[in-house]
Write a protein that holds these residues in place. Structure first.
Motif, PDB file in Angstrom:
ATOM      1  N   ARG A  91       6.038   2.763   1.798  1.00 11.19           N
ATOM      2  CA  ARG A  91       7.261   3.111   2.514  1.00 11.19           C
ATOM      3  C   ARG A  91       7.107   4.494   3.139  1.00 11.19           C
ATOM      4  O   ARG A  91       6.190   5.247   2.811  1.00 11.19           O
ATOM      5  N   GLY A  92       8.035   4.826   4.041  1.00  7.62           N
ATOM      6  CA  GLY A  92       8.086   6.164   4.604  1.00  7.62           C
ATOM      7  C   GLY A  92       8.966   7.045   3.727  1.00  7.62           C
ATOM      8  O   GLY A  92      10.170   6.787   3.602  1.00  7.62           O
ATOM      9  N   PHE A  93       8.387   8.084   3.109  1.00  5.10           N
ATOM     10  CA  PHE A  93       9.180   8.875   2.176  1.00  5.10           C
ATOM     11  C   PHE A  93      10.279   9.658   2.880  1.00  5.10           C
ATOM     12  O   PHE A  93      11.324   9.954   2.284  1.00  5.10           O
ATOM     13  N   ALA A  94      10.088   9.994   4.166  1.00  5.79           N
ATOM     14  CA  ALA A  94      11.138  10.698   4.910  1.00  5.79           C
ATOM     15  C   ALA A  94      12.374   9.813   5.036  1.00  5.79           C
ATOM     16  O   ALA A  94      13.513  10.278   4.914  1.00  5.79           O
ATOM     17  N   SER A  95      12.157   8.532   5.274  1.00 10.38           N
ATOM     18  CA  SER A  95      13.276   7.599   5.375  1.00 10.38           C
ATOM     19  C   SER A  95      13.962   7.413   4.032  1.00 10.38           C
ATOM     20  O   SER A  95      15.192   7.265   3.961  1.00 10.38           O
ATOM     21  N   ALA A  96      13.179   7.427   2.950  1.00 10.77           N
ATOM     22  CA  ALA A  96      13.771   7.326   1.618  1.00 10.77           C
ATOM     23  C   ALA A  96      14.687   8.515   1.348  1.00 10.77           C
ATOM     24  O   ALA A  96      15.746   8.366   0.717  1.00 10.77           O
TER      25      ALA A  96
END
Length: 334
Positions: free
Chosen positions: A89-94
């Motif tokens: 996953r994209g951690f920025a989006s998380a």
């Protein structure tokens, strides 16, 4: 360079349910317009805490900011990077799902800021002849050309009297300027977080800008004096003085008395393991001498060069505690 008005423009906007992702472009220096993703939570309390998300290197230059955000139709190479480095996953989006405003720019020579997008680069650009842009063969050739021209980039900047990291730090500080100017952002709760090259950028940004209240550096901790006998340093990492005058652990020390989290994998063979442990110990001593040992934390995991879901979970919890932040009811706490 002197700061310039950000003058942001919005190029596209995508709804991801709990947050909106805007593709923007803003000014970081004269004649320098930087592409970025701005992630805005929908139902977070305002002003919200914010994070500068710092993407990695991974030997992949065609993509930059795309590496750490979620996508509608994730590109194949980004899919591979996120599975390999970030627990798929994209951690920025998380972070945006948790109610953080997040800004992710393309670092110089990555993504839309590669020279090959703008001009003819000697030293192998002919490899792209006959290939169709945006196809995987083109992307593979593009990445290979940049690998071969890493030192050329650094030499050119040095000849102009600057360093590659100097450009990065300047761009990242202007990113703080932009975030702090937004009405959605609490300027007293701005953090930075990144893996690998992103972890190196996080160390520099936390040290150089006191508006960064929490620094989370992942997968880039060592003493450069131990690296030289181990392997040649990356050309982009070289900053005169970090070997003797300010050894790299001392750079982390400049984050004190603000909060600092250093995360690393115990099976990460990028750096000498003994040097990693020594550097963490040095930072701890600096924070003790500063009278704030509780503001420094290090976490080690039995993994390699990555920022996986368990590491992210612990980093996010640390950030929530420091910013006294609670995930919005429509967000995702993991």
């Amino acid at each position: 360079p002197d700061p310039e008005p950000a003058d942001p423009t919005i190029e596209e906007e995508t709804d991801f349910g709990s947050y909106v992702r805007r593709k923007i472009r803003f000014t970081t220096a004269k004649d320098c317009r930087v592409p970025a993703y701005l992630l805005l939570p929908k139902n977070a309390s305002k002003p919200s805490p914010a994070v500068i998300g710092l993407h990695d290197h991974s030997g992949r230059f065609y993509w930059g900011k795309e590496k750490i955000v979620d996508h509608v139709g994730r590109p194949a190479e980004v899919d591979w990077i996120q599975e390999w480095r970030y627990g798929d996953r994209g951690f920025a989006s998380a972070l945006a799902e948790r109610g953080y405003v997040v800004l992710v720019i393309d670092a110089l020579r990555f993504g839309e800021r590669g020279w090959l997008r703008e001009s003819w680069l000697r030293g192998g650009a002919g490899r792209l002849d006959g290939l169709v842009p945006d196809t995987q063969p083109y992307i593979d050739a593009y990445n290979e050309v940049w690998k071969r021209n890493d030192e050329l980039m650094n030499r050119t900047l040095n000849f102009a009297g600057i360093t590659y990291m100097g450009v990065m730090v300047s761009d990242d500080r202007r990113s703080v300027d932009y975030l702090a100017s937004l009405p959605e952002v609490d300027e007293d709760r701005i953090a930075c977080m990144g893996l690998s090259l992103g972890g190196y950028r996080a160390a520099w940004l936390g040290a150089m800008d006191e508006r960064i209240k929490c620094t989370c550096s992942v997968g880039y901790i060592l003493d450069f004096r131990d690296l030289v006998p181990w392997r040649a340093p990356d050309a982009w990492s070289v900053v005169p003085g970090l070997y003797d005058h300010l050894p790299y652990p001392g750079l982390f020390g400049l984050c004190a008395p603000r909060d600092l989290l250093v995360i690393y994998g115990q099976n990460d063979h990028t750096f000498p393991p003994a040097s990693v442990e020594k550097a963490v110990g040095t930072i701890g001593k600096i924070y003790e001498k500063a009278g704030v040992p509780e503001r420094f934390q290090s976490l080690a995991y039995p993994v390699g060069h990555q920022f996986d879901l368990e590491m992210q979970k612990d980093a996010f919890a640390w950030l929530d505690r420091n910013f006294q932040h609670t995930t919005p009811t429509n967000g995702h706490p993991s």
